[in-house]
Design a protein around this motif. Structure first.
Motif, PDB file in Angstrom:
ATOM      1  N   LEU A  12       0.816  -1.202   0.000  1.00 31.21           N
ATOM      2  CA  LEU A  12       0.000   0.000   0.000  1.00 31.21           C
ATOM      3  C   LEU A  12       0.855   1.258   0.000  1.00 31.21           C
ATOM      4  N   ASN A  13       0.379   2.306  -0.674  1.00 29.77           N
ATOM      5  CA  ASN A  13       1.048   3.597  -0.546  1.00 29.77           C
ATOM      6  C   ASN A  13       0.707   4.190   0.815  1.00 29.77           C
ATOM      7  N   LYS A  14       1.327   5.327   1.147  1.00 35.79           N
ATOM      8  CA  LYS A  14       1.184   5.855   2.508  1.00 35.79           C
ATOM      9  C   LYS A  14      -0.253   6.234   2.828  1.00 35.79           C
ATOM     10  N   PHE A  15      -1.009   6.679   1.829  1.00 37.47           N
ATOM     11  CA  PHE A  15      -2.400   7.051   2.071  1.00 37.47           C
ATOM     12  C   PHE A  15      -3.248   5.820   2.373  1.00 37.47           C
ATOM     13  N   GLU A  16      -3.048   4.764   1.605  1.00 42.54           N
ATOM     14  CA  GLU A  16      -3.790   3.535   1.855  1.00 42.54           C
ATOM     15  C   GLU A  16      -3.399   2.926   3.199  1.00 42.54           C
ATOM     16  N   LYS A  17      -2.157   3.088   3.597  1.00 41.62           N
ATOM     17  CA  LYS A  17      -1.720   2.558   4.893  1.00 41.62           C
ATOM     18  C   LYS A  17      -2.424   3.256   6.048  1.00 41.62           C
ATOM     19  N   PHE A  18      -2.472   4.601   5.996  1.00 41.38           N
ATOM     20  CA  PHE A  18      -3.099   5.266   7.150  1.00 41.38           C
ATOM     21  C   PHE A  18      -4.610   5.079   7.134  1.00 41.38           C
ATOM     22  N   LYS A  19      -5.205   4.868   5.941  1.00 43.52           N
ATOM     23  CA  LYS A  19      -6.639   4.558   5.909  1.00 43.52           C
ATOM     24  C   LYS A  19      -6.906   3.165   6.466  1.00 43.52           C
ATOM     25  N   ALA A  20      -5.989   2.229   6.209  1.00 49.20           N
ATOM     26  CA  ALA A  20      -6.145   0.867   6.741  1.00 49.20           C
ATOM     27  C   ALA A  20      -5.985   0.842   8.250  1.00 49.20           C
ATOM     28  N   GLU A  21      -5.153   1.726   8.770  1.00 52.69           N
ATOM     29  CA  GLU A  21      -4.922   1.787  10.217  1.00 52.69           C
ATOM     30  C   GLU A  21      -6.126   2.353  10.959  1.00 52.69           C
ATOM     31  N   LYS A  22      -6.799   3.325  10.339  1.00 49.89           N
ATOM     32  CA  LYS A  22      -7.903   4.013  11.013  1.00 49.89           C
ATOM     33  C   LYS A  22      -8.734   4.744   9.978  1.00 49.89           C
ATOM     34  N   ASP A  23     -10.003   4.431   9.897  1.00 43.65           N
ATOM     35  CA  ASP A  23     -10.884   5.093   8.941  1.00 43.65           C
ATOM     36  C   ASP A  23     -10.937   6.589   9.238  1.00 43.65           C
ATOM     37  N   GLY A  24     -10.875   7.378   8.179  1.00 46.47           N
ATOM     38  CA  GLY A  24     -10.880   8.819   8.365  1.00 46.47           C
ATOM     39  C   GLY A  24     -12.085   9.324   9.131  1.00 46.47           C
ATOM     40  N   LEU A  25     -13.223   8.667   8.959  1.00 43.55           N
ATOM     41  CA  LEU A  25     -14.447   9.117   9.616  1.00 43.55           C
ATOM     42  C   LEU A  25     -14.375   8.974  11.135  1.00 43.55           C
ATOM     43  N   ALA A  26     -13.408   8.179  11.622  1.00 44.42           N
ATOM     44  CA  ALA A  26     -13.277   7.977  13.071  1.00 44.42           C
ATOM     45  C   ALA A  26     -13.001   9.290  13.809  1.00 44.42           C
ATOM     46  N   VAL A  27     -12.403  10.264  13.134  1.00 46.11           N
ATOM     47  CA  VAL A  27     -12.084  11.518  13.820  1.00 46.11           C
ATOM     48  C   VAL A  27     -13.344  12.299  14.179  1.00 46.11           C
ATOM     49  N   LYS A  28     -14.474  11.917  13.603  1.00 43.96           N
ATOM     50  CA  LYS A  28     -15.722  12.611  13.925  1.00 43.96           C
ATOM     51  C   LYS A  28     -16.013  12.558  15.425  1.00 43.96           C
ATOM     52  N   GLY A  29     -15.621  11.464  16.072  1.00 46.44           N
ATOM     53  CA  GLY A  29     -15.849  11.324  17.506  1.00 46.44           C
ATOM     54  C   GLY A  29     -14.726  11.865  18.369  1.00 46.44           C
TER      55      GLY A  29
END
Length: 540
Positions: A12-29
């Motif tokens: 995975l490229n770096k963007f796919e890696k950080f998305k795999a680690e934690k969904d971006g929508l998680a920051v909503k909480g």
């Protein structure tokens, strides 16, 4: 999901890696936590990337002051929503302003991370959302700016655009089904004959078309239902601009009924989500997948997700008018009512402007405000009895209903004042040069000039008569701000993209260059018989 679920983390490229680690929508909480921490103490990936899933953008050129992008389906908002946006902008003084975008949307500037909880509460109170407006999500869905007002419209796009928004975002709460696309994705629905949404530059677009003959068009069963032409949409796919490649959307050879538009959107997005290319960010837009598979395979996969066959496209679409800009006063389909289009220079608004626009919409209209893809504003539902008084309002001296022929069609991205990707300053420079050109030249027709600060093409130079893309060039041995010149873009019927005709014009030399370009190619005449330096598109 299929392809993405089986991809190994190491590939995975770096963007796919950080998305795999934690969904971006998680920051909503986690907004309260971020507000307490402050921007400097935040995890960098949360700050620089994941916040974009809730519409908050870190900008290195203004550290500590964030940009915020809303979601405004079909570009429509209420006066109370405009007032809420104005209140947020007002808080940040000289740093606070807002830009209308080329997707009928608005971006707010100067936002501080510690104020996010209060801002989100204000937005929730008036039904606004910024969820899923950045990074690998579906951008603001565009529709006809005069939907429901225009007596000549073929389809009122407002309801179906809202239905798509609700499906994609879970009615503004966030929908994890569509928060991990390979890249961003643009959707447009045209309801009139003049292609007010620039369908050709979207990943997925629906353009009005009548299907001849018989058949149950909504269900695709082939059962006879009518001999009359049935209204629906031809489907276009794959249009996009990027630094690496720009392509116009191509026909999918599919026609869908209005009732099937939302389901087709879902099917296309599911195919793209699960099979789109993810290894190379430069090759992750939908057209790259279509290139790899071929159009027929892509269409078949969409049908598999949809659960039924798509009907072949109608023989022709109904985009047969030249593009309208909606600036000025126009009669509505509703008797004795008018809509008025105000020109907003390069889409830039300040808090006092926004409060005043909200007031005008309430006092003279129904409290509704609309944005256009040309970065302008429409105030609808002004009765004949109030129109003359409306036209005397002082705000219309700045936000004109009859601007000059160059000013009228001017579009600009944010530029280097606020965007770290931009290679040049755009908005203020664009306004200054256009003002000087209108003082020097007499024109007989609009000339659409678009500015973009970098090859990401947010200002869409490829659809302009004259497009200016920011670059770095050299003059007298020194690096200076410059532009590459695009020409030949066409909107409305027979829309197509322009091409680069000359590279590296220093910005300080641009005014005389444009003056001669307008004289040679667009019929402009000098106001005075002064000697004009002869530049041309084949100048080296």
């Amino acid at each position: 999901m299929t392809d993405t679920a089986t991809t190994t983390t190491t590939s995975l490229n770096k963007f796919e890696k950080f998305k795999a680690e934690k969904d971006g929508l998680a920051v909503k909480g986690e907004i309260e936590k971020f507000a307490a921490l402050g921007w400097e103490a935040m995890d960098e990936t949360d700050r620089d990337h994941r916040l974009k899933w809730v519409g908050v953008f870190f900008r290195p050129v203004t550290p500590g002051k964030f940009m915020m992008r809303m979601r405004l389906p079909n570009g429509i908002l209420t006066s109370s929503q405009m007032r809420a946006l104005a209140g947020v902008v007002q808080r940040y003084g000289d740093d606070g302003n807002a830009d209308i975008t080329t997707r009928q949307n608005i971006q707010l500037r100067g936002i501080r991370i510690e104020d996010l909880p209060d801002i989100f509460n204000r937005f929730h109170a008036v039904g606004l959302t910024s969820v899923q407006s950045g990074m690998d999500n579906i951008r603001n869905i565009t529709g006809d700016p005069v939907a429901g007002l225009d007596a000549d419209e073929l389809y009122d796009t407002r309801e179906v655009v809202q239905q798509i928004q609700d499906m994609l975002t879970n009615k503004g709460e966030g929908n994890p089904e569509f928060t991990n696309l390979p890249r961003k994705f643009n959707i447009a629905i045209a309801g009139g004959r003049d292609n007010s949404v620039h369908a050709e530059i979207n990943d997925l677009a629906f353009v009005p078309a009548f299907k001849e003959g018989t058949g149950d068009w909504g269900l695709g069963t082939g059962e006879e239902s009518s001999q009359s032409p049935i209204f629906g949409f031809n489907v276009l796919v794959g249009g996009f601009f990027s630094a690496k490649r720009c392509e116009a959307a191509i026909p999918l050879n599919a026609w869908v009924s209005p009732e099937d538009v939302v389901a087709v959107c879902r099917a296309v997005l599911e195919v793209y989500r699960d099979h789109g290319l993810r290894a190379n960010r430069q090759k992750s837009r939908l057209m790259w997948l279509i290139d790899e598979w071929g159009l027929e395979k892509f269409r078949q996969e969409v049908e598999n997700r949809l659960g039924k066959s798509l009907l072949p496209a109608a023989a022709k679409d109904e985009i047969d008018w030249e593009k309208r800009d909606h600036i000025g006063v126009y009669k509505q389909k509703q008797s004795e009512f008018n809509y008025v289009g105000l020109h907003i220079p390069v889409g830039r608004l300040y808090a006092e402007d926004m409060f005043e626009i909200a007031r005008l919409a309430e006092v003279y209209g129904s409290g509704e405000i609309r944005f256009t893809v040309e970065q302008n504003i429409i105030i609808p539902n002004i009765p004949d009895s109030r129109l003359a008084t409306f036209l005397t309002e002082p705000l219309l001296e700045r936000f004109s209903i009859d601007p000059g022929l160059l000013t009228r069609s001017l579009v600009s991205c944010t530029g280097s004042q606020f965007c770290n990707f931009a290679l040049i300053e755009t908005k203020n420079r664009a306004l200054g040069i256009i003002k000087a050109l209108e003082a020097e030249l007499i024109l007989t027709a609009n000339v659409r000039i678009h500015w973009t600060g970098c090859p990401n093409s947010c200002g869409q130079p490829q659809v302009a008569d004259i497009g200016l893309m920011g670059t770095k060039t050299r003059k007298n041995g020194k690096a200076v701000e410059g532009v590459d010149i695009y020409m030949g873009g066409k909107v409305g019927k027979d829309a197509h993209l322009g091409t680069c005709v000359i590279k590296g014009i220093p910005c300080e030399d641009l005014q005389p260059f444009l003056q001669n370009l307008l004289i040679e190619h667009f019929g402009a005449k000098p106001r005075q018989e002064a000697l004009v330096t002869h530049w041309s598109v084949d100048h080296n």
